[in-house]
Design a protein around this motif. Structure first.
Motif, PDB file in Angstrom:
ATOM      1  N   GLN A  10       0.903  -1.316   0.019  1.00  0.00           N
ATOM      2  CA  GLN A  10      -0.066  -0.091   0.060  1.00  0.00           C
ATOM      3  C   GLN A  10       0.949   1.239   0.074  1.00  0.00           C
ATOM      4  OE1 GLN A  10      -0.348   2.320   2.726  1.00  0.00           O
ATOM      5  NE2 GLN A  10       0.848   0.774   4.250  1.00  0.00           N
ATOM      6  N   ILE A  11       0.501   2.256  -0.505  1.00  0.00           N
ATOM      7  CA  ILE A  11       1.023   3.551  -0.896  1.00  0.00           C
ATOM      8  C   ILE A  11       0.561   4.661   0.175  1.00  0.00           C
ATOM      9  CG2 ILE A  11       1.474   2.983  -3.078  1.00  0.00           C
ATOM     10  CD1 ILE A  11      -0.378   4.992  -4.076  1.00  0.00           C
ATOM     11  N   HIS A  12      -0.122   4.459   1.297  1.00  0.00           N
ATOM     12  CA  HIS A  12      -0.917   5.605   1.954  1.00  0.00           C
ATOM     13  C   HIS A  12       0.014   5.783   3.426  1.00  0.00           C
ATOM     14  CE1 HIS A  12      -4.119   5.074  -0.630  1.00  0.00           C
ATOM     15  NE2 HIS A  12      -4.176   3.829  -0.458  1.00  0.00           N
ATOM     16  N   GLN A  36       4.337   3.393  -8.183  1.00  0.00           N
ATOM     17  CA  GLN A  36       4.028   4.706  -8.236  1.00  0.00           C
ATOM     18  C   GLN A  36       3.206   5.084  -6.690  1.00  0.00           C
ATOM     19  OE1 GLN A  36       4.412   8.251  -8.353  1.00  0.00           O
ATOM     20  NE2 GLN A  36       4.612   8.020 -10.615  1.00  0.00           N
ATOM     21  N   THR A  37       4.130   5.986  -6.010  1.00  0.00           N
ATOM     22  CA  THR A  37       3.570   6.199  -4.745  1.00  0.00           C
ATOM     23  C   THR A  37       2.789   7.580  -4.589  1.00  0.00           C
ATOM     24  OG1 THR A  37       5.431   7.270  -4.106  1.00  0.00           O
ATOM     25  CG2 THR A  37       5.319   5.005  -3.448  1.00  0.00           C
ATOM     26  N   ASN A  38       2.692   8.379  -5.774  1.00  0.00           N
ATOM     27  CA  ASN A  38       1.849   9.504  -5.960  1.00  0.00           C
ATOM     28  C   ASN A  38       0.521   9.052  -6.583  1.00  0.00           C
ATOM     29  OD1 ASN A  38       0.299  11.651  -6.838  1.00  0.00           O
ATOM     30  ND2 ASN A  38       2.161  12.942  -7.120  1.00  0.00           N
ATOM     31  N   HIS A  39      -0.436   8.702  -5.441  1.00  0.00           N
ATOM     32  CA  HIS A  39      -1.806   8.131  -5.669  1.00  0.00           C
ATOM     33  C   HIS A  39      -2.541   8.873  -6.817  1.00  0.00           C
ATOM     34  CE1 HIS A  39      -5.624   5.927  -3.911  1.00  0.00           C
ATOM     35  NE2 HIS A  39      -5.128   5.464  -4.852  1.00  0.00           N
ATOM     36  N   ASP A  40      -2.488  10.178  -7.063  1.00  0.00           N
ATOM     37  CA  ASP A  40      -3.111  10.859  -8.168  1.00  0.00           C
ATOM     38  C   ASP A  40      -2.349  10.647  -9.515  1.00  0.00           C
ATOM     39  OD1 ASP A  40      -5.165  11.984  -6.512  1.00  0.00           O
ATOM     40  OD2 ASP A  40      -3.864  14.016  -5.917  1.00  0.00           O
ATOM     41  N   ARG A  41      -1.246  10.672  -9.482  1.00  0.00           N
ATOM     42  CA  ARG A  41      -0.403  10.379 -10.622  1.00  0.00           C
ATOM     43  C   ARG A  41      -0.637   8.996 -11.189  1.00  0.00           C
ATOM     44  NH1 ARG A  41       1.538  11.649 -15.398  1.00  0.00           N
ATOM     45  NH2 ARG A  41       3.618  11.023 -15.782  1.00  0.00           N
ATOM     46  N   SER A  42      -0.805   7.832 -10.110  1.00  0.00           N
ATOM     47  CA  SER A  42      -0.968   6.575 -10.638  1.00  0.00           C
ATOM     48  C   SER A  42      -2.513   6.372 -11.030  1.00  0.00           C
ATOM     49  CB  SER A  42      -1.041   5.723  -9.118  1.00  0.00           C
ATOM     50  OG  SER A  42      -1.298   4.568  -9.546  1.00  0.00           O
ATOM     51  N   ASP A  43      -3.468   7.344 -10.735  1.00  0.00           N
ATOM     52  CA  ASP A  43      -4.673   7.154 -11.059  1.00  0.00           C
ATOM     53  C   ASP A  43      -5.079   7.744 -12.391  1.00  0.00           C
ATOM     54  OD1 ASP A  43      -5.556   5.754  -8.663  1.00  0.00           O
ATOM     55  OD2 ASP A  43      -6.566   7.454  -7.997  1.00  0.00           O
TER      56      ASP A  43
END
Length: 146
Positions: A10-12, A36-43
């Motif tokens: 998990q990336i949180h 990718q740990t930047n959730h927005d970038r991943s999405d």
């Protein structure tokens, strides 16, 4: 000898930074990679590359294709995979990454708390090592260099 360690999970929260710090404190020659740990970038990556998609399903599918590509490239280059399972978040991606690592015959360390022994018993059985803490995982890596 420098090893590449893929940190799946998990990336949180900052568990990856904790692993990196503990490994550096022991002067272990390790390079760390991961999802990718930047959730927005991943999405957003699917639409960033392919343009606006016609709906949520297609948006997620486009992002998943590129995220899976990234994971495959980095995991294939990894010498070791650490997959951390925690209590707080759903762990679907972690389970997928751990299964992929095992299928690729990558040496795999699973980190999971005691209360997840039962739900992860088959996956733990397939991994090389299962531990309960990040400290224990780093100790396993340190043992390579003894």
């Amino acid at each position: 000898m420098e090893l590449v360690v893929y940190l799946a999970g998990q990336i949180h929260d900052n568990w990856r930074e904790e692993v990196v710090k503990k490994a550096r404190d022991k002067n272990l020659p390790l390079k760390f990679v991961g999802p990718q740990t930047n959730h927005d970038r991943s999405d957003d990556i699917g639409e960033d590359v392919l343009g606006t998609q016609p709906g949520k399903y297609y948006r997620d599918d486009a992002a998943s294709s590129i995220n899976n590509f990234r994971t495959q490239v980095l995991m294939q280059k990894a010498d070791v995979v650490i997959a951390l399972f925690g209590d707080k978040y759903k762990q679907w991606n972690t389970a997928m990454d751990a299964s992929t690592a095992i299928a690729l015959n990558k040496p795999t360390i699973i980190v999971r708390p005691e209360n997840l022994i039962h739900p992860l018993k088959e996956l733990s059985n397939k991994a090389n090592v299962t531990v309960e803490t990040v400290d224990q995982a780093v100790e396993v890596l340190a043992y390579i260099y003894e």
